[in-house]
Design an enzyme around this catalytic site. Sequence first.
Site, PDB file in Angstrom:
ATOM      1  N   SER A 164       0.857  -1.187   0.000  1.00  0.00           N
ATOM      2  CA  SER A 164       0.000   0.000   0.000  1.00  0.00           C
ATOM      3  C   SER A 164       0.894   1.239   0.000  1.00  0.00           C
ATOM      4  CB  SER A 164      -0.964  -0.037   1.192  1.00  0.00           C
ATOM      5  OG  SER A 164      -1.890   1.034   1.118  1.00  0.00           O
ATOM      6  N   HIS A 190      -2.631  -1.110  -3.436  1.00  0.00           N
ATOM      7  CA  HIS A 190      -3.798  -0.237  -3.276  1.00  0.00           C
ATOM      8  C   HIS A 190      -3.647   0.980  -4.181  1.00  0.00           C
ATOM      9  CE1 HIS A 190      -4.280  -1.936   1.081  1.00  0.00           C
ATOM     10  NE2 HIS A 190      -4.743  -2.768   0.167  1.00  0.00           N
ATOM     11  N   ASP A 286      -4.427  -4.856   5.931  1.00  0.00           N
ATOM     12  CA  ASP A 286      -4.795  -5.659   4.765  1.00  0.00           C
ATOM     13  C   ASP A 286      -3.641  -6.587   4.392  1.00  0.00           C
ATOM     14  OD1 ASP A 286      -6.406  -6.551   2.662  1.00  0.00           O
ATOM     15  OD2 ASP A 286      -5.565  -5.089   1.259  1.00  0.00           O
TER      16      ASP A 286
END
Length: 349
Positions: A164, A190, A286
């Site tokens: 991310s 992401h 995540d």
Amino acid sequence: MSKIRVLSVDDSALMRQIMTEIINSHSDMEMVATAPDPLVARDLIKKFNPDVLTLDVEMPRMDGLDFLEKLMRLRPMPVVMVSSLTGKGSEVTLRALELGAIDFVTKPQLGIREGMLAYSEMIAEKVRTAARARIAAHKPMAAPTTLKAGPLLSSEKLIAIGASTGGTEAIRHVLQPLPLSSPAVIITQHMPPGFTRSFAERLNKLCQISVKEAEDGELVLPGHAYIAPGDKHMELARSGANYQIKIHDGPPVNRHRPSVDVLFHSVAKHAGRNAVGVILTGMGNDGAAGMLAMYQAGAWTIAQNEASCVVFGMPREAINMGGVSEVVDLSQVSQQMLAKISAGQAIRI
């Protein structure tokens, strides 16, 4: 606790007003000043010493990239870019991340005020993350040396990567040394729609292996890397003896689509001990549960260490859940994942 001090640089008076409203609506941050261009911003940075800078990509007198390059060389600080959702905007934003920007937000194409205010929580979260980010870890990296190819690998072998905040440069650093004989690599970073294709095209020019935005139904091939498209989940599936990519519009997982957990859980199910999992820099959790599932399925799992992360959120959560085989510096990730998968050590005894 002191508030996060923000300075916004944008040639649009409306955008400066909107960003001020957004920042000042959160109790843990304040807009200390705004500037219509980088030349004014330069003086305001000296005066107010902000914690985070939000910077428009395209401005008169000096564009955002030129200013960012000078800023990161002379006075490194956390920067969140504000970008347009265009092809050119995505390319410029990726260059900004390469130069050292921590993250970016995209301007809505219609209804600027309503759109930006709807993004209020997301913008605030990115500012908070930027304020905590390690700037020293985000210096532009030199192109690494290509690693030597190991023995010819079975097409069953597979590498799965999740990242991310700070991940675009970390992924570049991991993919660039890979030789053409590398196993397939599937990646969830992401990112919003439109940016993932530009990201894949940029990597494809820099890497020996082929890099592309993943498409639903395509077979997974060695020597190729596949990037999950923005706002879509990517999963690994089986098609006879081959791996296949599935792209779908499922609900966000851990507030993300694409989600690293979605990818890692599917890799655990379909590749098991033939996979190596890698979790890189990023905010939040995540990928932690998915990496544990991969670990329990027999995969070798690698987490980027804190010292080389821009944000040590996702790797920390994966480590804390007990799903990480080893923790390594970013400079060693490529070498380690190839060593484990080439030696058949994706299988833990």
